[in-house]
Design an enzyme around this catalytic site. Structure first.
Site, PDB file in Angstrom:
ATOM      1  N   ALA A  63       0.845  -1.194   0.000  1.00  0.00           N
ATOM      2  CA  ALA A  63       0.000   0.000   0.000  1.00  0.00           C
ATOM      3  C   ALA A  63       0.883   1.248   0.000  1.00  0.00           C
ATOM      4  O   ALA A  63       2.076   1.173   0.257  1.00  0.00           O
ATOM      5  CB  ALA A  63      -0.877  -0.019   1.239  1.00  0.00           C
ATOM      6  N   GLY A  75      -0.725  -5.634  -0.686  1.00  0.00           N
ATOM      7  CA  GLY A  75      -1.658  -5.362  -1.774  1.00  0.00           C
ATOM      8  C   GLY A  75      -1.085  -5.753  -3.128  1.00  0.00           C
ATOM      9  O   GLY A  75      -1.829  -6.115  -4.048  1.00  0.00           O
ATOM     10  N   GLU A 102      -1.742  -9.294  -3.513  1.00  0.00           N
ATOM     11  CA  GLU A 102      -3.190  -9.455  -3.709  1.00  0.00           C
ATOM     12  C   GLU A 102      -3.594  -9.120  -5.149  1.00  0.00           C
ATOM     13  O   GLU A 102      -4.502  -9.749  -5.704  1.00  0.00           O
ATOM     14  CB  GLU A 102      -3.966  -8.618  -2.680  1.00  0.00           C
ATOM     15  CG  GLU A 102      -3.852  -9.225  -1.270  1.00  0.00           C
ATOM     16  CD  GLU A 102      -4.482  -8.367  -0.193  1.00  0.00           C
ATOM     17  OE1 GLU A 102      -4.143  -7.172  -0.132  1.00  0.00           O
ATOM     18  OE2 GLU A 102      -5.315  -8.880   0.577  1.00  0.00           O
ATOM     19  N   GLU A 160       1.155  -7.945   6.227  1.00  0.00           N
ATOM     20  CA  GLU A 160       0.250  -7.067   6.988  1.00  0.00           C
ATOM     21  C   GLU A 160       0.288  -7.326   8.490  1.00  0.00           C
ATOM     22  O   GLU A 160       0.120  -6.418   9.298  1.00  0.00           O
ATOM     23  CB  GLU A 160      -1.193  -7.234   6.482  1.00  0.00           C
ATOM     24  CG  GLU A 160      -1.466  -6.588   5.137  1.00  0.00           C
ATOM     25  CD  GLU A 160      -1.001  -7.386   3.938  1.00  0.00           C
ATOM     26  OE1 GLU A 160      -0.327  -8.423   4.115  1.00  0.00           O
ATOM     27  OE2 GLU A 160      -1.299  -6.965   2.805  1.00  0.00           O
TER      28      GLU A 160
END
Ligand SMILES: NC(=O)c1ccc[n+]([C@@H]2O[C@H](COP(=O)([O-])OP(=O)(O)OC[C@H]3O[C@@H](n4cnc5c(N)ncnc54)[C@H](O)[C@@H]3O)[C@@H](O)[C@H]2O)c1
Length: 695
Positions: A66, A105, A108, A128
Site C-alpha cells: 500500500a 496489496g 493481492e 500485513e
C-alpha cells in the site's frame, strides 16, 4: 504506448496488452496506480484487438504494498477491491509478471490475476501482520485457495516472504521466467491463448481448501504451533479466523468476513501501536541537524578492541555483513577464547540449518584476530569493547589515536561511562562516538549511538549508516549515565528490589511483566545475565543491594550456577521459585524494619513502569533523546517491550498523562520518597491535557 494515469501505461504487443506500473520507488498502490490499473483493464477488455493482458512493473520491484502516505486518510476511489474484482472478472486472461517483491496489496493484485509468472529472484509475501492487520483485499481468501491452508496460514501469520522457487513449488506462481520481464509475460500470455487455457479464477478454486474442510484440526494444530511467538498480538488469531472462513464459507461471504475482521483489527489498540511503531522506527533514522545527505565515511574494514562477551558479538555483525574485521586482544589466551566462542556461535547456527559450513568458514575468514595493535591502522571504524573502567578506556583511546588513520571513526561500546571524557583522551574528539550494542550483540537489533559534545556530523552519519548496514536499528542519543535504555531500566530495577522487600515474590513481579508482554521479568533477566557482574561492581564501589548481595554470597549467580533469584533444573532455563530466596528476602525486610504486605499486580505494574515513563520525560527535557518515539524504539528493540503496546511513551499516552502523573503523586504521598516527583515535562503535558507523541 498510451498513458492511462501518471503512473500506469498501456501498450499493445500484438494481441497482448501490457499494463506497466511505474510509481517509484516501490510501485506502491497509490490512488493513481489503482485508477490506472482499473481504467487500463477496462480499455484493454473493450479493445477487440486485445486477447490477453499482462501486468508488469517498471523500476526495481513489482508493487510492494500500500501507499503508506495514504494511511489514516479517507479512502479514495477506486478501492483496491474494485480493481481486483475487475481484474478477476476480466473475460480475457490477465497475467502478472513479477520481479523484486510482490508484497501485501501487490501480492493481492497478482492473486486476482488468472496467471502469475516471476523471475528467479522475486519474493512474495503478505506482511500485513507486522502492522497488526490482515491482508484485507482478498488475500486471506485467495492465498489458501492457491497454496493450501497450512502454507497460507504460515505465510500470513509470519508475514515473511517466500522466494520464487518455493512459490512455484507451492503453486503460488505458474512459472519462473528470465530475460526481459514484459516480453516473458507476453510470451506466457501467448501460450495461455495458444493452449486455450481456461481463465483460472482463484475464487473458484476449491481443491486445496477442501483438504482442510475434511481436517478441521489443522487450525487447532496451527494455533498451538504459533502460540508462543504470537502471544499478546491480535492479528494472528484474526488471520486464522479469516482462513477458517475461507474454508467454511462461499467466497463472497468469506470476503465479507475478512472485511469485518480487518476493520476490527484496524481499530484495535494493538494495530494502532504497531502502525505507530512502524513510523517511529523510520523516524529514528532522521537527525534534525545531520541531514540524510551528510557524507558518511565508507566502511571497508572494521576493527574491534576486546574479544569478550560484546567484542566477539560486535565482530560477528561485521562479518555477517561481509565487512572484514580485525579483533585486537591483550593476550593470545583471551583472543583464542573469544574467537572460539564466535566460532561456536556460528556452528550452533549451522547446526540449526541456518548457515552452511561454507558460510561459517567464510564468516570466520573475515574475522582476523591479533594481539598486534598496529593492525588497526587500516580500519575505517574501530569499536572499543574492553573492560568498563575509565582509565582502561582512556588508555585504549590514547593508543588508538596514535595508530588509527586520520579519518577513522573511533567508537566506544561503553554502557555507562562519559563518552566526552573518553573522546578527550584523543586529539580528535570529533571522530569519537559511542556505539552501544546490546547483549547478545550479534542478535539484538538495537544500537544506541551516543553523540559526544564534539562528535562531528560525519562521525554521526557514519555510525548511523554502518549500524543499518550491519542489520541494526540505530537510535541517536546524548551522553548521560546509562544513556536512554539503561537509565530507564535502572528505575524499574530500583522498584523491583523494593517490591520484593515490601511483600511481592520475585516470581510475582516477573509474571506481571511477562503478562504485560515482556519476554521475561527483571529477576529472570538478572539470573540470565549473571548476578555476579553487578555484585563485583557494587563491591568495587562500596555500594550495597542487601537481597542481591546475600544471594551472591551463597554462590548463586543465576542460570550459570543453577540458582539465583530462582532455581533451575539441569539443562532447563525455566525459573522455579525458591523458598530459600524468599527466606532471605523476609530476613532482609525484617532487619530493615519493613512490614510486608500483599501487593496487587496493578500496583506492581505501575511501580515498575511509571517511573520509567517519568525518567523518559526527564530524558526528553534534557534532550538526551531526540523525540519520544526514539525512546519507544529503544525499548522495543533493546529490552523486549511488546511492540503491540508501542513503547513506554506511546503506552503512557494511552493511559493518559494526567492519570499517570496523579498516580506518581499518590505514590509520593504514601512513601514520602522524592523518587516519585513527576518530571517537569510530564507535569506540564498532564496539565495541558496532552500526550508525549505529537506534543
Ligand atoms: N555485557 C553486556 O551485556 C554489555 C552490554 C552493553 C555494553 N557493554 C560494554 O561493553 C564493554 C565490554 O563488555 P564485555 O561484557 O564484553 O566485557 P568482557 O569482560 O567480556 O570483555 C572485555 C574484553 O576486553 C579485553 N581487554 C581488556 N583490556 C583490554 C585492552 N587494554 N586491550 C584489549 N583488550 C582488552 C579483555 O581481555 C576481555 O576479553 C564494556 O564497556 C561494557 O560496559 C556490555
Amino acid at each position: 504506448m498510451a498513458k492511462i494515469t501518471q503512473s500506469v501505461d498501456l501498450a499493445a504487443h500484438g494481441r497482448v496488452a501490457v499494463l506497466t506500473v511505474d510509481n517509484p520507488p516501490v510501485n506502491a498502490l497509490s490512488q493513481h496506480v489503482r485508477k490506472g490499473l482499473h481504467d487500463g483493464i477496462k480499455q484493454a477488455t473493450a479493445d477487440g484487438a486485445v486477447q490477453a493482458i499482462v501486468i508488469v512493473c517498471a523500476g526495481r520491484t513489482f508493487i510492494a504494498g500500500a501507499d503508506i502516505t495514504e494511511f489514516g486518510k479517507p479512502p479514495t476511489e477506486p478501492s483496491l477491491h474494485t480493481v481486483l474484482d475487475l481484474i478477476e472478472g476480466s473475460p480475457k486472461p490477465v497475467v502478472s509478471a513479477i520481479h523484486g517483491t510482490a508484497l501485501g496489496g501487490g501480492l493481492e493484485v497478482t492473486l486476482a490475476c488468472h496467471y502469475r509468472v516471476g523471475v528467479k529472484g522475486a519474493r512474495f509475501g503478505l506482511p500485513e501482520v507486522k502492522l497488526g492487520i490482515l491482508p484485507g483485499a482478498g488475500g486471506t481468501q485467495r492465498l489458501p485457495r492457491v497454496v493450501g491452508v497450512e502454507k497460507g496460514l504460515q505465510m500470513m501469520v509470519s508475514g515473511d516472504p517466500i522466494g520464487a522457487d518455493e512459490a512455484l513449488r507451492v503453486g503460488l506462481i505458474d512459472a519462473t521466467v528470465d530475460g526481459d520481464l514484459a516480453a516473458a509475460g507476453v510470451a506466457f500470455a501467448e501460450k495461455v491463448l495458444d493452449e486455450k487455457r481456461p481463465l483460472k479464477k482463484i475464487r473458484d478454486l476449491t481443491d486445496k481448501i477442501a483438504v482442510a474442510r475434511d481436517k478441521p484440526q489443522i487450525f487447532a494444530e496451527f494455533r498451538k504451533s504459533v502460540a508462543r511467538q504470537t502471544r499478546g498480538f491480535r492479528a494472528p488469531e484474526s488471520i486464522v479466523k479469516a482462513v477458517e472462513a475461507a474454508v467454511s464459507l462461499p467466497f463472497d461471504q468469506g470476503i465479507k468476513r475478512e472485511r469485518e475482521l480487518f476493520v476490527e483489527l484496524l481499530n484495535s489498540p494493538e494495530s494502532k501501536a504497531q502502525r505507530y511503531f512502524f513510523f517511529a522506527e523510520r523516524e529514528a533514522a532522521k537527525i534534525p541537524d545531520v541531514p540524510a545527505d551528510t557524507p558518511a565515511r565508507e566502511i571497508k574494514k572494521a576493527a574491534v578492541i576486546g574479544a569478550g562477551t560484546m567484542g566477539g558479538g560486535i565482530a560477528m555483525n561485521f562479518a555477517n555483513a561481509g565487512i572484514p574485521v580485525t579483533v585486537v586482544e591483550v593476550a593470545p589466551e583471551a583472543l583464542d577464547r573469544g574467537l572460539g566462542i564466535v566460532r561456536k556461535n556460528y556452528e550452533a547456527t549451522a547446526a540449526r540449518g541456518r548457515l552452511t559450513p561454507a558460510d561459517v568458514d567464510k564468516r570466520m575468514g573475515l574475522i582476523h584476530g591479533t594481539t598486534d595493535w598496529g593492525a588497526v591502522g587500516d580500519a575505517d571504524i574501530i569499536i572499543e569493547a574492553v573492560f568498563e573502567e575509565m582509565p582502561v578506556k582512556k588508555e585504549v583511546f590514547a593508543k588508538l589515536d596514535g595508530l588509527a588513520k586520520p579519518d577513522a571513526v573511533l567508537a566506544t561500546n561503553t554502557s555507562t561511562l562519559d563518552v566526552d571524557e573518553i573522546a578527550a583522551a584523543t586529539k580528535r574528539p570529533e571522530s569519537v562516538i559511542g556505539t552501544h550494542f546490546f547483549s547478545p550483540a550479534n542478535v539484538m537489533r538495537l544500537l544506541e549511538n551516543v553523540r559526544g559534545k564534539k562528535s562531528s556530523k560525519t562521525t554521526i552519519a557514519t555510525a548511523m549508516t554502518v549500524g543499518r548496514r550491519i542489520g541494526k536499528v540505530p537510535v541517536l542519543v546524548g551522553v548521560c549515565y546509562g544513556f536512554v535504555g539503561n537509565r530507564m531500566l535502572h528505575q524499574r530495577g530500583l522498584q523491583a528490589e523494593k517490591l520484593i522487600l515490601e511483600g511481592a515474590a520475585p516470581h510475582q513481579v516477573d509474571r506481571v511483566l511477562t503478562d504485560f508482554g515482556f519476554p521475561m521479568g527483571p529477576f529472570a533477566m538478572g539470573d540470565l545475565a549473571g548476578l555476579d557482574v553487578g555484585w563485583r561492581i557494587r563491591k568495587g564501589r562500596g555500594v550495597k543491594a542487601p537481597v542481591a548481595d546475600r544471594i551472591c554470597e551463597l554462590g548463586r549467580f543465576g542460570q550459570k550456577t543453577g540458582a539465583g533469584y530462582f532455581k533451575y533444573e539441569k539443562g532447563d532455563r525455566t525459573p522455579i521459585p525458591d523458598l530459600e530466596v524468599e527466606k532471605i528476602i523476609v530476613d532482609v525486610a525484617t532487619s530493615m524494619g519493613i512490614t510486608r504486605r500483599a501487593i496487587s499486580d496493578e500496583e506492581i505494574l505501575q511501580r515498575l513502569l511509571y517511573p520509567m515513563v517519568n525518567e523518559g520525560a526527564k530524558i526528553l527535557d534534557e534532550k538526551i533523546a531526540i523525540r519520544p518515539s526514539d525512546i519507544d524504539v529503544i525499548w522495543v528493540y533493546g529490552y523486549g517491550w511488546p511492540v503491540y503496546r508501542g513503547g513506554p511513551m506511546f503506552w503512557a499516552d494511552s493511559i493518559g498523562l494526567r492519570a499517570l502523573r496523579d498516580r506518581l503523586l499518590e505514590f509520593k504521598k504514601q512513601s514520602g520518597d522524592a523518587f516519585w516527583t513527576p518530571a517537569p515535562l510530564l507535569d506540564r503535558l498532564a496539565n495541558e491535557g496532552k500526550g508525549f507523541i505529537g506534543a
